[in-house]
Design a protein around this motif. Structure first.
Motif, PDB file in Angstrom:
ATOM      1  N   PRO A 252       0.802  -1.229   0.000  1.00 33.79           N
ATOM      2  CA  PRO A 252       0.000   0.000   0.000  1.00 33.79           C
ATOM      3  C   PRO A 252       0.833   1.276   0.000  1.00 33.79           C
ATOM      4  CG  PRO A 252      -0.943  -1.587   1.527  1.00 33.79           C
ATOM      5  CD  PRO A 252       0.384  -2.145   1.076  1.00 33.79           C
ATOM      6  N   TYR A 253       1.996   1.255   0.672  1.00 31.30           N
ATOM      7  CA  TYR A 253       2.869   2.428   0.696  1.00 31.30           C
ATOM      8  C   TYR A 253       3.505   2.675  -0.667  1.00 31.30           C
ATOM      9  CZ  TYR A 253       2.609   2.787   5.791  1.00 31.30           C
ATOM     10  OH  TYR A 253       2.173   2.965   7.083  1.00 31.30           O
ATOM     11  N   ALA A 254       3.776   1.586  -1.410  1.00 31.06           N
ATOM     12  CA  ALA A 254       4.472   1.719  -2.695  1.00 31.06           C
ATOM     13  C   ALA A 254       3.537   2.034  -3.856  1.00 31.06           C
ATOM     14  CB  ALA A 254       5.234   0.421  -2.999  1.00 31.06           C
ATOM     15  N   MET A 255       2.238   1.803  -3.686  1.00 31.19           N
ATOM     16  CA  MET A 255       1.302   1.965  -4.809  1.00 31.19           C
ATOM     17  C   MET A 255       1.031   3.423  -5.167  1.00 31.19           C
ATOM     18  SD  MET A 255      -1.678  -0.854  -4.228  1.00 31.19           S
ATOM     19  CE  MET A 255      -1.260  -2.532  -3.773  1.00 31.19           C
ATOM     20  N   GLY A 256       1.011   4.281  -4.175  1.00 27.52           N
ATOM     21  CA  GLY A 256       0.686   5.671  -4.444  1.00 27.52           C
ATOM     22  C   GLY A 256      -0.764   5.877  -4.820  1.00 27.52           C
ATOM     23  N   LEU A 257      -1.671   5.077  -4.256  1.00 26.04           N
ATOM     24  CA  LEU A 257      -3.098   5.164  -4.559  1.00 26.04           C
ATOM     25  C   LEU A 257      -3.868   5.579  -3.305  1.00 26.04           C
ATOM     26  CD1 LEU A 257      -3.497   1.825  -6.574  1.00 26.04           C
ATOM     27  CD2 LEU A 257      -3.338   4.136  -7.533  1.00 26.04           C
ATOM     28  N   ASP A 258      -5.130   6.024  -3.513  1.00 34.57           N
ATOM     29  CA  ASP A 258      -5.982   6.330  -2.368  1.00 34.57           C
ATOM     30  C   ASP A 258      -6.651   5.054  -1.868  1.00 34.57           C
ATOM     31  OD1 ASP A 258      -7.944   5.718  -4.214  1.00 34.57           O
ATOM     32  OD2 ASP A 258      -8.756   7.755  -4.346  1.00 34.57           O
ATOM     33  N   GLU A 259      -7.548   5.206  -0.879  1.00 34.87           N
ATOM     34  CA  GLU A 259      -8.189   4.044  -0.263  1.00 34.87           C
ATOM     35  C   GLU A 259      -8.949   3.204  -1.286  1.00 34.87           C
ATOM     36  OE1 GLU A 259      -7.882   7.218   2.960  1.00 34.87           O
ATOM     37  OE2 GLU A 259      -8.478   7.135   0.847  1.00 34.87           O
ATOM     38  N   THR A 314       8.092   1.944  -9.616  1.00 34.02           N
ATOM     39  CA  THR A 314       7.283   1.840 -10.837  1.00 34.02           C
ATOM     40  C   THR A 314       5.899   1.318 -10.461  1.00 34.02           C
ATOM     41  OG1 THR A 314       9.302   1.312 -12.070  1.00 34.02           O
ATOM     42  CG2 THR A 314       7.188   0.900 -13.175  1.00 34.02           C
ATOM     43  N   GLN A 315       4.918   2.207 -10.500  1.00 30.67           N
ATOM     44  CA  GLN A 315       3.591   1.894  -9.959  1.00 30.67           C
ATOM     45  C   GLN A 315       2.954   0.667 -10.587  1.00 30.67           C
ATOM     46  OE1 GLN A 315       0.142   4.466 -10.893  1.00 30.67           O
ATOM     47  NE2 GLN A 315      -0.119   4.729  -8.673  1.00 30.67           N
ATOM     48  N   ALA A 320       0.612  -4.793 -10.678  1.00 30.07           N
ATOM     49  CA  ALA A 320       0.531  -6.075 -11.392  1.00 30.07           C
ATOM     50  C   ALA A 320       1.087  -7.214 -10.547  1.00 30.07           C
ATOM     51  CB  ALA A 320       1.289  -5.976 -12.716  1.00 30.07           C
ATOM     52  N   SER A 321       2.162  -6.941  -9.815  1.00 26.16           N
ATOM     53  CA  SER A 321       2.785  -7.980  -8.984  1.00 26.16           C
ATOM     54  C   SER A 321       1.874  -8.404  -7.838  1.00 26.16           C
ATOM     55  CB  SER A 321       4.117  -7.474  -8.422  1.00 26.16           C
ATOM     56  OG  SER A 321       5.045  -7.237  -9.452  1.00 26.16           O
ATOM     57  N   VAL A 322       1.205  -7.426  -7.229  1.00 23.40           N
ATOM     58  CA  VAL A 322       0.283  -7.746  -6.131  1.00 23.40           C
ATOM     59  C   VAL A 322      -0.845  -8.641  -6.635  1.00 23.40           C
ATOM     60  CG1 VAL A 322      -1.463  -6.783  -4.573  1.00 23.40           C
ATOM     61  CG2 VAL A 322       0.789  -5.708  -4.728  1.00 23.40           C
ATOM     62  N   ILE A 323      -1.428  -8.269  -7.762  1.00 25.24           N
ATOM     63  CA  ILE A 323      -2.546  -9.053  -8.304  1.00 25.24           C
ATOM     64  C   ILE A 323      -2.077 -10.452  -8.704  1.00 25.24           C
ATOM     65  CG2 ILE A 323      -4.217  -9.203 -10.195  1.00 25.24           C
ATOM     66  CD1 ILE A 323      -4.307  -6.115 -10.144  1.00 25.24           C
ATOM     67  N   ASN A 378      15.478   1.860   2.760  1.00 27.09           N
ATOM     68  CA  ASN A 378      14.609   2.472   1.765  1.00 27.09           C
ATOM     69  C   ASN A 378      13.457   1.514   1.462  1.00 27.09           C
ATOM     70  OD1 ASN A 378      15.421   0.672  -0.571  1.00 27.09           O
ATOM     71  ND2 ASN A 378      17.416   1.611  -0.108  1.00 27.09           N
ATOM     72  N   PRO A 379      12.433   1.936   0.707  1.00 25.68           N
ATOM     73  CA  PRO A 379      11.248   1.094   0.466  1.00 25.68           C
ATOM     74  C   PRO A 379      11.527  -0.169  -0.352  1.00 25.68           C
ATOM     75  CG  PRO A 379      10.750   3.411   0.031  1.00 25.68           C
ATOM     76  CD  PRO A 379      12.238   3.301   0.186  1.00 25.68           C
ATOM     77  N   HIS A 380      12.683  -0.231  -1.010  1.00 29.28           N
ATOM     78  CA  HIS A 380      13.017  -1.418  -1.813  1.00 29.28           C
ATOM     79  C   HIS A 380      13.363  -2.630  -0.928  1.00 29.28           C
ATOM     80  CE1 HIS A 380      13.570   0.927  -5.634  1.00 29.28           C
ATOM     81  NE2 HIS A 380      13.789   1.890  -4.756  1.00 29.28           N
ATOM     82  N   VAL A 381      14.027  -2.353   0.188  1.00 33.98           N
ATOM     83  CA  VAL A 381      14.624  -3.422   0.998  1.00 33.98           C
ATOM     84  C   VAL A 381      13.619  -4.425   1.563  1.00 33.98           C
ATOM     85  CG1 VAL A 381      16.025  -3.905   3.053  1.00 33.98           C
ATOM     86  CG2 VAL A 381      16.631  -2.005   1.539  1.00 33.98           C
ATOM     87  N   PRO A 382      12.451  -3.990   2.092  1.00 33.56           N
ATOM     88  CA  PRO A 382      11.519  -4.983   2.650  1.00 33.56           C
ATOM     89  C   PRO A 382      11.119  -6.067   1.652  1.00 33.56           C
ATOM     90  CG  PRO A 382      10.872  -2.782   3.318  1.00 33.56           C
ATOM     91  CD  PRO A 382      11.967  -2.615   2.319  1.00 33.56           C
ATOM     92  N   PHE A 383      10.859  -5.673   0.406  1.00 34.02           N
ATOM     93  CA  PHE A 383      10.456  -6.649  -0.611  1.00 34.02           C
ATOM     94  C   PHE A 383      11.589  -7.638  -0.909  1.00 34.02           C
ATOM     95  CE2 PHE A 383       7.717  -2.944  -1.717  1.00 34.02           C
ATOM     96  CZ  PHE A 383       6.482  -3.547  -1.514  1.00 34.02           C
ATOM     97  N   ILE A 384      12.800  -7.125  -0.992  1.00 34.73           N
ATOM     98  CA  ILE A 384      13.944  -7.990  -1.306  1.00 34.73           C
ATOM     99  C   ILE A 384      14.196  -8.975  -0.164  1.00 34.73           C
ATOM    100  CG2 ILE A 384      16.436  -8.009  -1.741  1.00 34.73           C
ATOM    101  CD1 ILE A 384      16.062  -5.257  -3.104  1.00 34.73           C
ATOM    102  N   VAL A 385      14.125  -8.485   1.073  1.00 33.09           N
ATOM    103  CA  VAL A 385      14.304  -9.366   2.233  1.00 33.09           C
ATOM    104  C   VAL A 385      13.170 -10.393   2.295  1.00 33.09           C
ATOM    105  CG1 VAL A 385      14.354  -9.463   4.751  1.00 33.09           C
ATOM    106  CG2 VAL A 385      15.611  -7.672   3.551  1.00 33.09           C
ATOM    107  N   GLY A 386      11.942  -9.956   2.009  1.00 27.15           N
ATOM    108  CA  GLY A 386      10.807 -10.869   1.979  1.00 27.15           C
ATOM    109  C   GLY A 386      11.001 -11.968   0.951  1.00 27.15           C
ATOM    110  N   ALA A 387      11.538 -11.592  -0.214  1.00 32.98           N
ATOM    111  CA  ALA A 387      11.825 -12.585  -1.255  1.00 32.98           C
ATOM    112  C   ALA A 387      12.830 -13.610  -0.768  1.00 32.98           C
ATOM    113  CB  ALA A 387      12.356 -11.880  -2.516  1.00 32.98           C
ATOM    114  N   GLY A 388      13.821 -13.153   0.006  1.00 33.68           N
ATOM    115  CA  GLY A 388      14.831 -14.064   0.552  1.00 33.68           C
ATOM    116  C   GLY A 388      14.225 -15.070   1.520  1.00 33.68           C
TER     117      GLY A 388
END
Length: 414
Positions: A252-259, A314-315, A320-323, A378-388
């Motif tokens: 949700p933080y990375a999407m840049g969308l409203d509710e 890249t929004q 697309a990745s979430v879906i 930075n916001p990139h790191v959580p996803f990369i660690v999660g992938a690990g």
């Protein structure tokens, strides 16, 4: 006497065959009552996704503080899973389900009226306790009451999860656009409907049935963990849930969308999760086996999180990745739950409690960890660690494959 015995055996065999041949939609009303209530209960997992930013803004909370809404919920649920069997074996399935629903309604309603992030975090913990009572018992109830066999019953349970998880962000987004309090109060109202449905449609368990049932000890889930197969599935799910809840919290933080926008994205995620859990996962299991299919889904999920980590800014990639992740998670959830139910020679409620305890530990740690990683780096790191972590779950289950390969043979027997 011999003829009578033979006839009785013949009738029992015929009844068993009829039971297994029953379609997944041909269920008693009680199963559908639990199914409906399950949808509402599982809304709680994704409900707060669209309103994380609103809560943070209104309460002046940091991302790591807001992440505790997931952490308290999952941590309490993990520990509470250990006592669900003890409670159910003493008051019965119906009473346990109703107690869980009441607790969820009370704590979600109070959450909608709170004014402090720490109060809200505490109330989400109470919500998690109610959810533990309901979730663990709902799986046992659907499997026990179903007329279509264990595998199809689990698929039905996963369908309730999928629909609930997909509806949660949609409800959260629509009501959250009015106020972040709306989703909390909405769940409380829906739980009242679920309570009425269960109390009227689910048969009452007679007092002598409850008294005659084997009492489950608080130590039973720990004793169940002596079976290596259960521990393998539990640890795999714990590691995989690092990725799951990193996505739930960080996306949700990375999407840049409203509710509204966040709600619709997660609706697409949840719809794919529901469809694949019901229709695709059973076919994968039959054709390739539980562990090989799980491993492929987890590898693909790890790669999806890695893509989100590389292209966090890249929004369209994030959306697309979430879906797409919904399809992977739907398959994996059904596969691993089916495996757990066939993993060890213990009561299914005990197996579910032991597995869920291990599973939700990952769900408790991951959101807070993801929030801190974003603040530290930075916001990139959580996803990369999660992938690990997800990749680590694949390595763990593959290295321990000899302890879980029997689940497909047991599944065929059912």
């Amino acid at each position: 006497m011999a003829t009578t015995t033979k006839d009785t055996a013949s009738v029992a065999t015929s009844a068993g065959q009829t039971r297994e041949k029953s379609g997944i939609l041909n269920q008693p009303r009680a199963v559908w009552a639990v199914f409906f209530a399950g949808i509402i209960a599982f809304m709680g997992i994704g409900l707060v996704d669209p309103i994380l930013l609103s809560i943070a803004h209104d309460m002046g909370a940091s991302p790591s503080e807001v992440s505790l809404l997931f952490t308290s919920y999952n941590a309490v649920m993990a520990v509470a899973m250990l006592i669900t069997g003890t409670i159910t074996s003493r008051i019965g399935m119906k009473a346990t389900l109703l107690l869980g629903i009441v607790i969820i309604a009370v704590f979600s309603g109070l959450g909608g009226m709170s004014d402090s992030i720490w109060t809200l975090v505490g109330l989400r913990g109470g919500w998690g306790f109610g959810n533990a009572l309901f979730v663990a018992t709902a799986l046992t109830a659907i499997v026990s009451l179903s007329t279509s066999g264990v595998t199809k019953a689990i698929v039905l349970y996963e369908a309730a999860i999928g629909i609930g998880i997909s509806a949660g962000p949609l409800v959260g987004g629509e009501l959250g656009a009015i106020s972040w309090r709306g989703p909390f109060l909405g769940v409380a109202a829906l739980m009242v409907i679920a309570f009425i449905a269960l109390i009227t449609m689910m048969p009452k368990q007679n007092s002598h049935q409850v008294q005659g049932a084997k009492k489950t000890s608080l130590l039973d889930p720990f004793r169940a963990m002596k079976h290596r197969s259960l521990v393998v599935f539990g640890v795999t799910a714990c590691l995989y849930n690092f990725g799951f809840f990193t996505l739930m919290f960080s996306a949700p933080y990375a999407m840049g969308l409203d509710e509204h926008g966040i709600g619709y994205v997660f609706l697409g995620w949840g719809v794919l999760l529901a469809i694949t859990s019901v229709f695709m996962a059973p076919k994968l299991q039959q054709r390739f086996g539980t562990v090989p299919s799980m491993s492929v889904m987890l590898v693909l999920f790890s790669l999806t999180l890695l893509a989100m980590g590389i292209w966090t800014d890249t929004q369209w990639v994030i959306i697309a990745s979430v879906i797409f992740a919904g399809a992977l998670l739907g398959n994996n959830n059904t596969l691993i739950t089916t495996g757990v139910m066939n993993a060890a020679p213990v009561q299914r409620s005990t197996a579910s409690a032991a597995y869920s305890f291990l599973r939700f530990i990952g769900g408790a740690i991951a959101p807070y960890f993801a929030g801190k990683l974003a603040e530290w780096y930075n916001p990139h790191v959580p996803f990369i660690v999660g992938a690990g972590f997800v990749l680590l779950s694949v390595l763990f289950v593959v290295l321990n494959r000899k302890h879980v390969k029997h689940v497909d043979e047991v599944g065929v027997a059912h």
